[in-house]
Enzyme design. Structure first.
Site, mmCIF file in Angstrom:
data_model
loop_
_atom_site.group_PDB
_atom_site.id
_atom_site.type_symbol
_atom_site.label_atom_id
_atom_site.label_comp_id
_atom_site.label_asym_id
_atom_site.label_seq_id
_atom_site.Cartn_x
_atom_site.Cartn_y
_atom_site.Cartn_z
ATOM 1 N N ASP A 69 0.836 -1.201 0.000
ATOM 2 C CA ASP A 69 0.000 0.000 0.000
ATOM 3 C C ASP A 69 0.868 1.247 0.000
ATOM 4 O OD1 ASP A 69 0.950 -0.655 2.551
ATOM 5 O OD2 ASP A 69 -0.683 0.378 3.567
ATOM 6 N N ARG B 83 5.497 4.208 6.103
ATOM 7 C CA ARG B 83 5.052 4.224 7.499
ATOM 8 C C ARG B 83 5.057 2.818 8.080
ATOM 9 N NH1 ARG B 83 -0.836 5.858 5.646
ATOM 10 N NH2 ARG B 83 -1.747 3.816 5.247
ATOM 11 N N ASP B 84 4.522 2.674 9.283
ATOM 12 C CA ASP B 84 4.546 1.359 9.938
ATOM 13 C C ASP B 84 3.443 0.471 9.376
ATOM 14 O OD1 ASP B 84 2.509 2.872 10.906
ATOM 15 O OD2 ASP B 84 2.803 2.365 13.011
ATOM 16 N N GLU B 85 3.522 0.228 8.082
ATOM 17 C CA GLU B 85 2.517 -0.601 7.411
ATOM 18 C C GLU B 85 3.226 -1.386 6.295
ATOM 19 O OE1 GLU B 85 -2.204 -0.362 6.656
ATOM 20 O OE2 GLU B 85 -1.121 1.476 7.033
ATOM 21 N N ASP C 64 -5.761 -2.324 -2.881
ATOM 22 C CA ASP C 64 -4.918 -1.385 -3.612
ATOM 23 C C ASP C 64 -4.345 -2.055 -4.862
ATOM 24 O OD1 ASP C 64 -5.082 -1.041 -0.741
ATOM 25 O OD2 ASP C 64 -3.738 0.662 -0.917
ATOM 26 N N TRP D 279 -11.318 -5.948 -1.769
ATOM 27 C CA TRP D 279 -9.973 -6.333 -1.324
ATOM 28 C C TRP D 279 -9.757 -7.810 -1.684
ATOM 29 C CZ3 TRP D 279 -11.626 -1.717 -0.295
ATOM 30 C CH2 TRP D 279 -10.722 -0.720 0.033
ATOM 31 N N GLU E 169 -2.045 9.179 -0.840
ATOM 32 C CA GLU E 169 -3.141 8.390 -0.281
ATOM 33 C C GLU E 169 -4.458 9.173 -0.311
ATOM 34 O OE1 GLU E 169 -2.344 7.132 3.698
ATOM 35 O OE2 GLU E 169 -3.753 5.464 3.548
ATOM 36 N N HIS F 279 1.235 6.194 -2.432
ATOM 37 C CA HIS F 279 0.156 5.218 -2.324
ATOM 38 C C HIS F 279 -0.428 5.074 -3.726
ATOM 39 C CE1 HIS F 279 -1.222 3.836 1.627
ATOM 40 N NE2 HIS F 279 -2.378 3.518 1.063
HETATM 41 C C1 BGC Z 1 -3.890 0.987 3.757
HETATM 42 C C2 BGC Z 1 -4.770 1.005 2.548
HETATM 43 C C3 BGC Z 1 -5.585 -0.239 2.641
HETATM 44 C C4 BGC Z 1 -6.482 0.012 3.804
HETATM 45 C C5 BGC Z 1 -7.620 -0.907 4.002
HETATM 46 C C6 BGC Z 1 -4.755 1.118 4.949
HETATM 47 O O1 BGC Z 1 -4.085 1.200 6.118
HETATM 48 O O2 BGC Z 1 -2.897 1.935 3.699
HETATM 49 O O3 BGC Z 1 -4.218 1.367 1.399
HETATM 50 O O4 BGC Z 1 -6.200 -0.649 1.513
HETATM 51 O O5 BGC Z 1 -5.747 0.153 4.982
HETATM 52 O O6 BGC Z 1 -8.646 -0.139 4.351
#
Ligand code: BGC
Length: 913
Positions: free
Chosen positions: A490, A494-496, A503, A554, A765, A786
């Site tokens: 995504d 960041r912490d992801e 996406d 998703w 984003e 994003h």
């Molecule tokens: C991500 C999104 C992802 C979403 C789901 C987020 O934290 O960055 O791109 O699809 O969560 O809702």
């Protein structure tokens, strides 16, 4: 990869199209499986062959081929000893199946192909190409163990990367040496001090509990006579780092591990294998911390001098811990390796605070940096921070990294005066250096940004007369570069940084224009199938971390992406590989729906602007049940198409009926007799029209409501992650390309060009992640890299440029440029599986001059953007005369004249507008 290769496809396109010689039919550009060129150690389960024909007109089309495979180049030329297909009647030149014996472990084979043209002319043999299998293709267990540091981390803490080494002796001439390695975590490998490869983290991210990818390096040149040393540094990466679980709990394990075999073939026919086992030595070194979210710390004083060399004294090192017991499935790598693809130099240096230097690379990028200071000092402890944006006072804006510290440190002076953190990565445009040694004078030579992404060939190019759209294309491309790192993420900062499926689902078609993503998605679709639970639900992220399953748009990635990859590359195997999972996903939706209406859950139309006040405004105004039901109908329809292609008529009938029923349920539940949908959101109409959910009599009414909803928004979008990718496509499908241009070219919020005007160099984003007027947006979700809204790229290629697939894999390409928006010229090209296709046009003096190239051994369906065919001339002739002269069928569809199937070659079209 040079920049010309990355950016110059359009220019090259024009050149190739022009040349044509009927004489030389020799096939070229040979590749196997997912367009892999001379692959080493890649997964070849789906072994097949691809080649391209030279551009030489219809007479040169392939009518038959012959393929030969041999164990050596010499035998290939004399008498191929592995497989000879013989002359096989077929026009197929993409993913032609291999019919020889099973491939063995660690074997290098050579192949070539020749073709016969439609008129029976026989080509020369192609140049020889090769492929080499990985270590365990026969499924044998490895005579090696996973090894790791003997030190256990204290609870919830991470241990430093482990340094591992082993010495071995060579006393006779070496013919070839290969290093096969797979890791839980990431690693760097060296042989006698030299890097074993220019690839980073080749094992990549998979569900380590299920399978781990093996990488293969050719290290023949690094072996020397006498004592040799093989060494690794292994780090947490995706396995045991902070990324692998919320709250810093690890999902897979607590310590990274590696398994490897160095296989050396000697000239005398004997072989030596050096495996990882308990005889390896382990210690810690200069890299005292490395984590994807938090960054890397290096202490030059703690780096054991010469530890990668054979003569280093490792008597004080501990024995590595070797794991006993079952090894997870080890498989040859499917995905492209990560490499340094581009390098960026700073454009400017500022000093917002005393002793704090900020370097601007001019582009939001992803990867690492090389630090090359003029003067290092033994006691300095330099701090390196990263940011995508700056605060007004010139300091770094890092709040949007959330809990990711994204900070590197270096203590002392690195060997050779250069340092590159190799065990972490960052998403950044700005680099801040502080704690600098005394007397430090900043210079643009201090650092270089190393742009990392999975090494995929650039295939497409788009440009036009509107510079703003060229910048948008650049943002889309950089979004892809920054987020196609082993898995499609995504965001990269960041912490992801997770493989969010929604996406990827919306962006995949655009991605397949920009780069060759066939192998990348083959691998990730397996990751996605690995997430599927017993009920048939896909996880919202792949690889899964154990949470979030079964959500509309998703989870639908599991259906939509295989289908999109089939359309882009034509490989039936993609459908075969994914079909059972698709079936389960549809059944999951059916069994958890009520009267075929999906539940009110999921992420909705994620981040739709101007949501009505609600508990969770991030999910937009379109009911989640509506989105879910629309995707349920669409997925069932795709499943029916897949079943038909895979020759499963009963399944096809079942899914077709299901899709009809779901559509009927959708209409009954959400649409009134006037085609109005309760929530009246743009996204609701886009789904209904885009997924063909409405009976014909309601379509024009729903379109009217959509137009009204757009008018109400003053010609702006009101769509999130689900609606936005459909917006322009649906408007074009229903004859409102003019409105699509209007929305795309809006400069006020929310719009693509608004974001650009706020300084974007990548996709954001949110449309207002930052505004000049109000500063930074909601920090909880504020990524500046994003790619989801980059899904507009597909429409830009297909409608502005005029190039898309009319048949899977571009066997027939669709040329359907629709000029508008005041744009006076556009150029689009794409390296398709058959070769280069391109479409460029310009408008001059009320006329459109359109130049089309149709790839060799492929066809073009050309739709002219005017109703009156007498306004069209091709190569100087009227459309009718041209069609007659070339024996081409003309048709009219939706009031537009078209050529159904134009053969390979170049067409110069003139249209009175
Ligand atoms: C991500 C999104 C992802 C979403 C789901 C987020 O934290 O960055 O791109 O699809 O969560 O809702």
């Amino acid at each position: 990869m040079n920049i010309k290769k990355l950016m110059g496809i359009a220019v090259i396109g024009a050149l190739f199209c022009a040349s044509s010689s009927a004489q030389n039919l020799k096939p070229g550009d040979l590749s196997v499986a997912d367009f892999l060129k001379n692959p080493l150690g890649m997964n070849l389960e789906n072994m097949s062959f691809n080649w391209k024909l030279p551009p030489a007109g219809e007479a040169a089309y392939q009518s038959a081929y012959a393929i030969e495979v041999a164990t050596s180049k010499e035998l290939l030329e004399r008498a191929a000893d592995v497989w000879q297909s013989g002359k096989t009647s077929s026009a197929r030149s993409v993913q032609v199946p291999y019919g020889g014996r099973a491939l063995k472990s660690c074997e290098k084979l050579w192949w070539r192909v020749k073709i016969w043209s439609k008129t029976g002319q026989e080509s020369d043999w192609s140049e020889a190409a090769s492929f080499e299998t990985s270590y365990n293709t026969d499924g044998a267990q490895w005579a090696a163990h996973f090894i790791k540091s003997p030190h256990d981390p204290e609870s919830k803490k991470r241990i430093p990367p482990a340094y591992l080494r082993r010495v071995f002796n060579i006393d006779k001439p070496v013919k070839a040496a290969r290093l096969y390695a797979a890791s839980k975590g990431i690693f760097t490998a060296a042989l006698n001090g030299d890097a074993a490869s220019d690839q980073y983290w080749p094992t990549g991210w998979t569900d380590y509990k299920k399978r781990i990818q093996i990488d293969t390096y050719d290290v023949t040149k690094l072996i020397k006579n006498g004592a040799n040393c093989l060494s690794f540094i292994i780090a947490d990466g995706w396995f045991s780092g902070s990324m692998s679980g919320a709250n810093k709990e690890c999902h897979y394990g607590t310590r990274p591990e590696i398994i490897a075999i160095l296989k050396i073939d000697f000239a005398d026919g004997t072989t030596l294998e050096v495996p990882t086992d308990a005889s390896w030595k382990s210690s810690f070194g200069g890299v005292s911390a490395a984590d994807f979210y938090d960054g890397e710390t290096y202490d030059a004083d703690k780096e054991p001098q010469g530890w990668k060399l054979a003569n280093f004294d490792d008597s004080a090192w501990s024995a590595a811990t070797a794991s006993e017991g079952a090894t997870p499935l080890l498989e040859a790598r499917r995905s492209n390796p990560i490499r340094t693809m581009l390098k960026l130099k700073p454009l400017a240096i500022t000093q917002p605070q005393k002793g704090v230097y900020v370097y601007d690379l001019g582009q939001n990028m992803v990867g690492t940096l090389e630090l090359a200071l003029k003067a290092w000092q033994k006691n300095s402890f330099i701090k390196i921070r990263f940011a995508e944006m700056l605060n007004k006072d010139g300091t770094l804006y890092t709040e949007n990294y959330r809990n990711a510290e994204s900070t590197d440190h270096i203590k002392g002076a690195p060997e050779g005066g250069r340092w590159t953190p190799l065990l972490t990565y960052h998403g950044f445009r700005y680099v801040e250096l502080s704690n600098m040694p005394e007397g430090f004078e900043p210079s643009k030579d201090d650092l270089t940004g190393l742009v990392w992404y999975s090494d995929m060939a650039a295939t497409g190019a788009f440009s036009c007369s509107d510079e703003r759209l060229n910048r948008l294309q650049s943002c889309i491309l950089w979004g892809q570069r920054g987020n196609f790192l082993s898995v499609p993420t995504d965001c990269p900062q960041r912490d992801e940084r997770l493989g969010w499926t929604g996406d990827a689902q919306v962006f995949a078609p655009t991605a397949a224009y920009n780069m060759d993503v066939a192998a990348f998605f083959t691998k990730w679709l397996l990751d996605l199938r690995d997430t599927q639970n017993a009920k048939g639900a896909f996880s919202d992220i792949a690889p899964t971390l154990g949470w979030g399953f079964g959500n509309a748009a998703w989870g639908d990635a599991g259906v939509v992406i295989p289908w999109e990859m089939y359309l882009a590359y034509g490989g039936k195997k993609t459908l075969e590989d994914n079909y059972e999972a698709v079936k389960k996903w549809i059944e999951f939706q059916k069994s958890t729906a009520k009267d075929l209406i999906r539940p009110e859950s999921g992420y909705g139309d994620w981040l739709q602007p101007f949501p009505k006040p609600s508990k969770d405004g991030k999910k937009g105004d379109t009911p989640k049940a509506l989105i879910g039901t629309a995707y349920f109908a669409r997925g069932s329809e795709i499943a029916a198409q897949m079943a038909r292609i895979l020759d499963k008529p009963e399944d096809a009938a079942y899914f077709e009926a299901l899709s009809k029923d779901v559509k009927a349920a959708f209409v009954k539940r959400f649409v009134d007799a006037d085609g109005k949908i309760e929530c009246d959101s743009q996204t609701a109409y886009l789904l209904a029209l885009g997924f063909d959910l409405l009976p014909e009599n309601l379509q024009s009414r729903a379109l009217k409501h959509l137009e009204d909803a757009i008018k109400k928004a003053d010609g702006h979008l009101r769509t999130g992650f689900v609606g936005t990718p459909l917006l322009t496509l649906v408007l074009t499908k229903f004859g409102r390309t003019d409105l699509a241009y209007e929305i795309l070219l809006k400069e006020t919020y929310p719009s693509w060009l608004f974001t650009l005007a706020q300084g974007a160099t990548t996709m954001w984003e949110r449309w207002n992640s930052y505004t000049h007027a109000d500063g930074f947006g909601d920090v909880a979700m504020n990524s500046f890299n994003h790619y989801a809204y980059g899904a507009i790229g597909k429409w830009m290629y297909a409608t502005i440029g005029g190039l898309s697939a009319a048949e899977p894999g571009y066997k027939t390409a669709l040329y359907a440029a629709e000029p508008g928006g005041g744009i006076s010229r556009a150029e689009t090209s794409l390296e398709t599986p058959y070769g280069l296709a391109s479409s460029s046009w310009k408008i001059d003096g009320g006329k459109m001059f359109w130049h089309i190239c149709v790839a060799p051994n492929a066809y073009g369906k050309i739709i002219f953007p005017v109703a009156d065919s007498s306004k069209v001339k091709i190569d100087g002739l009227s459309l009718t005369d041209f069609a007659k002269a070339k024996n081409l069928e003309l048709k009219t569809q939706n009031g537009r004249p078209q050529i159904k199937s134009a053969p390979s070659g170049s067409y110069k079209i003139e249209i009175e507008l």
